[in-house]
Write an enzyme that holds these catalytic residues in place. Sequence first.
Site, PDB file in Angstrom:
ATOM      1  N   ASP A 163      -3.544   1.480   6.546  1.00  0.00           N
ATOM      2  CA  ASP A 163      -2.561   1.068   5.550  1.00  0.00           C
ATOM      3  C   ASP A 163      -2.271  -0.430   5.638  1.00  0.00           C
ATOM      4  OD1 ASP A 163      -2.439   3.704   4.740  1.00  0.00           O
ATOM      5  OD2 ASP A 163      -0.743   4.178   6.050  1.00  0.00           O
ATOM      6  N   GLU A 200      -1.598  -1.257  -6.197  1.00  0.00           N
ATOM      7  CA  GLU A 200      -2.808  -0.670  -6.753  1.00  0.00           C
ATOM      8  C   GLU A 200      -2.484   0.161  -7.993  1.00  0.00           C
ATOM      9  OE1 GLU A 200      -6.060   0.357  -3.490  1.00  0.00           O
ATOM     10  OE2 GLU A 200      -4.109   1.174  -2.941  1.00  0.00           O
ATOM     11  N   ASP A 208       0.855  -1.181   0.000  1.00  0.00           N
ATOM     12  CA  ASP A 208       0.000   0.000   0.000  1.00  0.00           C
ATOM     13  C   ASP A 208       0.891   1.231   0.000  1.00  0.00           C
ATOM     14  OD1 ASP A 208      -2.819   1.191   0.488  1.00  0.00           O
ATOM     15  OD2 ASP A 208      -1.583   2.137   2.029  1.00  0.00           O
TER      16      ASP A 208
END
Length: 462
Positions: A418, A332, A232
Amino acid sequence: MARFQVPEGWTAQAYRFALDPTPSQVRAIRSHCGGARFAHNYMLGLIKAVIDQRAAERSYGVPDNELTPVLGWSLAALRKTWNTRKGTVAPWWTDNSKEAYNSGLDGLARGLDAWFASRKGVRAGAKVGFPRFKPKHRAVHSVRFTTGAIRVNLDRHHVTLPVLGTIHTHESTRKLARRKLARRIEAGTARILSATVKYDGQRWYCAFAVIVEGKHRGDRARRSPHPVVGVDVGVKDLLVVAAADGTEIERVPAPKPLTAAQARLRVLQRKAARQQGRWDTATESRQDPSKRWLRTQARIAKTHARVANIRRHELHTATTRLAHNHDVIVVEDLNVTGMSRRGGAYKRGLNRAIGDAALGRIRILLGYKTTWNQTRLVTADRWFPSTQTCSRCQAKTKLALRDRVYHCRNGCPPIDRDINAAINLARLGETTERGGVSGTGTGSSPAASVSAGDGCGAIRKT
């Protein structure tokens, strides 16, 4: 013209070395950069004049078959036109390598192609404007060589470029692990494709575009006990790495080099504002700047170069460690441009922090480093709800940007947001490894491809 294909078993890579040129070599390099800029500006002015002339003729009712002939803007057409005119418009062209002018024309051809494709709706992303003229004092000093004498010398401390000759380097081209270019070329396992000389505001660099044979992770390379991890990325913590079982593996704080340099930049920019610059606000015209203003601008450029070097070092160190230690890395697909596009004064600080962290660069670095190390990079879909999904019960809970702790609506214990997102991403990677059969509840069959990640059926709602 067919595009160059990397041979099977070879990998594209870049090696960058800091140069230590003599004053005469600096003048020669600047002359090459100026030649590239002149060729770009001259041909751009010529193309723009033809386009404006055709538009004016159409307004007069001239038939299409009688309009001024179109000037081709492919690289081959630009080079042909330039070669017929360079003796008149640039009688000094023989002082530099022909690659200097080809470098400027290549950039112009790419810019025109991008503008035309964006105008026709073929090119994805934000709209691309028509190419602009490169001003002398604001353009990036850069020139690229693709033919001629391009080599790394046997003494490991010099590189040779066309016309510029042999230039000393600050560092060895062999000793460090990341500088093994000289040994690879001697062994025949590397081939130089091009060399780009660029000035970053602090010093000159030479970057070699190289294809390398058989680049792979060593058998004795250190490996983590967690083969699949989720990453992340954020502004406060640059990287938060976690495994699917909830183990926090690594947390890399954001270096924030631009924030640390703000005080110095503020002093230097206020100092430059009190000096005589290139623009006279009273007459709204250009003027000759003072030498003190030029020195202040050089100090500002060096400060920005140092900020960029710190950011680049931290990103490369963290991503290289990830690519070496883990087999599957899940990140991501963030829309960084959209995150920092609007907001005005209300988002000025957040936009600056997003740019300072260089969030969009992380996935690019992991993309080719995982290829080098025979590992896999799984990119979660942009709408995969990694932050809003509870990693314990898979319930969705809306979070504001200021909420740093995830409170599940089903009463699960609080968890760092997170870490929660990284765990969900790691489980998505496990789904991919199982061929799309999810045993964790956070994945689904569309997540079984490397570029998928619909996860829990996320929909595109605000």
